[in-house]
Scaffold this motif. Structure first.
Motif, PDB file in Angstrom:
ATOM      1  N   ALA A  90     111.098  71.744  40.355  1.00 30.60           N
ATOM      2  CA  ALA A  90     111.025  72.075  38.928  1.00 30.60           C
ATOM      3  C   ALA A  90     111.987  73.210  38.580  1.00 30.60           C
ATOM      4  O   ALA A  90     112.627  73.205  37.523  1.00 30.60           O
ATOM      5  CB  ALA A  90     109.588  72.434  38.534  1.00 30.60           C
ATOM      6  N   GLU A  91     112.120  74.183  39.462  1.00 32.57           N
ATOM      7  CA  GLU A  91     113.055  75.292  39.235  1.00 32.57           C
ATOM      8  C   GLU A  91     114.497  74.787  39.262  1.00 32.57           C
ATOM      9  O   GLU A  91     115.331  75.203  38.445  1.00 32.57           O
ATOM     10  CB  GLU A  91     112.846  76.378  40.290  1.00 32.57           C
ATOM     11  N   SER A 104     113.057  66.027  47.495  1.00 32.44           N
ATOM     12  CA  SER A 104     112.126  66.116  46.364  1.00 32.44           C
ATOM     13  C   SER A 104     112.818  66.493  45.058  1.00 32.44           C
ATOM     14  O   SER A 104     112.356  66.098  43.987  1.00 32.44           O
ATOM     15  CB  SER A 104     111.002  67.097  46.677  1.00 32.44           C
ATOM     16  N   ASP A 105     113.926  67.243  45.099  1.00 30.75           N
ATOM     17  CA  ASP A 105     114.599  67.599  43.844  1.00 30.75           C
ATOM     18  C   ASP A 105     115.203  66.364  43.183  1.00 30.75           C
ATOM     19  O   ASP A 105     115.144  66.202  41.965  1.00 30.75           O
ATOM     20  CB  ASP A 105     115.652  68.693  44.058  1.00 30.75           C
ATOM     21  N   TYR A 106     115.747  65.454  43.997  1.00 30.25           N
ATOM     22  CA  TYR A 106     116.302  64.201  43.476  1.00 30.25           C
ATOM     23  C   TYR A 106     115.186  63.346  42.880  1.00 30.25           C
ATOM     24  O   TYR A 106     115.335  62.774  41.793  1.00 30.25           O
ATOM     25  CB  TYR A 106     117.018  63.458  44.608  1.00 30.25           C
ATOM     26  N   LYS A 107     114.057  63.270  43.565  1.00 30.15           N
ATOM     27  CA  LYS A 107     112.938  62.468  43.083  1.00 30.15           C
ATOM     28  C   LYS A 107     112.388  63.045  41.772  1.00 30.15           C
ATOM     29  O   LYS A 107     112.084  62.303  40.835  1.00 30.15           O
ATOM     30  CB  LYS A 107     111.849  62.367  44.152  1.00 30.15           C
ATOM     31  N   HIS A 108     112.308  64.360  41.699  1.00 30.30           N
ATOM     32  CA  HIS A 108     111.828  65.010  40.475  1.00 30.30           C
ATOM     33  C   HIS A 108     112.781  64.726  39.305  1.00 30.30           C
ATOM     34  O   HIS A 108     112.336  64.420  38.193  1.00 30.30           O
ATOM     35  CB  HIS A 108     111.693  66.520  40.724  1.00 30.30           C
ATOM     36  N   LEU A 109     114.086  64.806  39.552  1.00 31.77           N
ATOM     37  CA  LEU A 109     115.080  64.500  38.528  1.00 31.77           C
ATOM     38  C   LEU A 109     114.915  63.065  38.044  1.00 31.77           C
ATOM     39  O   LEU A 109     114.914  62.798  36.831  1.00 31.77           O
ATOM     40  CB  LEU A 109     116.487  64.711  39.088  1.00 31.77           C
ATOM     41  N   ALA A 110     114.741  62.123  38.975  1.00 32.77           N
ATOM     42  CA  ALA A 110     114.609  60.708  38.615  1.00 32.77           C
ATOM     43  C   ALA A 110     113.333  60.425  37.833  1.00 32.77           C
ATOM     44  O   ALA A 110     113.291  59.508  37.009  1.00 32.77           O
ATOM     45  CB  ALA A 110     114.646  59.853  39.880  1.00 32.77           C
ATOM     46  N   GLU A 111     112.293  61.194  38.081  1.00 33.26           N
ATOM     47  CA  GLU A 111     111.041  60.990  37.355  1.00 33.26           C
ATOM     48  C   GLU A 111     111.156  61.451  35.906  1.00 33.26           C
ATOM     49  O   GLU A 111     110.505  60.898  35.023  1.00 33.26           O
ATOM     50  CB  GLU A 111     109.899  61.711  38.080  1.00 33.26           C
TER      51      GLU A 111
END
Length: 197
Positions: free
Chosen positions: A19-20, A58-65
């Protein structure tokens, strides 16, 4: 294609919270939030990761979500999975790997394609005039060394032959590239503005 592997660039602080990292990207690209989903997409990451044979950062997955596929400055294409199309995602990764193997890799420098141990897995590239020119685009990849995808380096291959590593996640890399705190070795200068794809 390259004379030597350029050094590793290290951020002042590696952002480990997805998130950051996303907030940093949104600050670096003010109009990115125009494309923010009203709620996070529910993606079948298990299906995607099983097909790829690896967990993704996880940063890539968060961006894609939170965001659909987008281009930055009509230059960097950030392809992201879409809900309901998870079964197709591995094709995009494998297509990018095929181009990487055919036209880009430097085995003498230890640069091998995933799924080789520590191999490179492409996640973004610069936009080309046509699909037939995809081997002429700049590549952004993960160096998949180690058991923890949260610690993977970003590896950049510029179409002019410059290779370098960034010791941070993909989203932080994009944020620092767009806010000019990261020198874009071998990449062209572009406006940090998002256009939908």
């Amino acid at each position: 294609m390259t004379d030597a592997l350029i050094e590793t660039r290290t951020p002042k602080r590696r952002i480990t919270d997805p998130a950051e990292a996303l907030a940093a990207l949104e600050r670096a690209i003010p109009n990115l939030v125009d494309y923010l989903r009203p709620a996070p997409a529910v993606l079948d990451w298990a299906l995607i990761e099983e097909a790829l044979g690896t967990t993704l950062p996880s940063d890539y997955k968060h961006l894609a979500e939170w965001y659909p596929t987008f281009a930055i400055g009509d230059y960097i294409l950030v392809s992201l999975p879409e809900p309901g199309e998870e079964h197709l995602v591995h094709r995009g990764f494998h297509s990018a790997l095929d181009v990487l193997v055919d036209a880009w890799l430097e085995p003498d420098l230890g640069l091998l394609a995933y799924p080789a141990a520590g191999g490179l897995l492409p996640w973004s590239e610069s936009e080309s005039e046509s699909e037939s020119e995809s081997d002429e685009s700049d590549k952004c990849m993960w160096s998949t060394a180690g058991d923890n995808p949260q610690e993977w380096l970003v590896t950049v291959a510029g179409r002019g032959g410059a290779w370098w590593h960034y010791d941070g996640g993909a989203v932080q890399f994009l944020a620092e590239l767009c806010d000019n705190s990261l020198e874009p070795w071998g990449l062209r200068i572009f406006e940090p503005e998002v256009t939908p794809c």
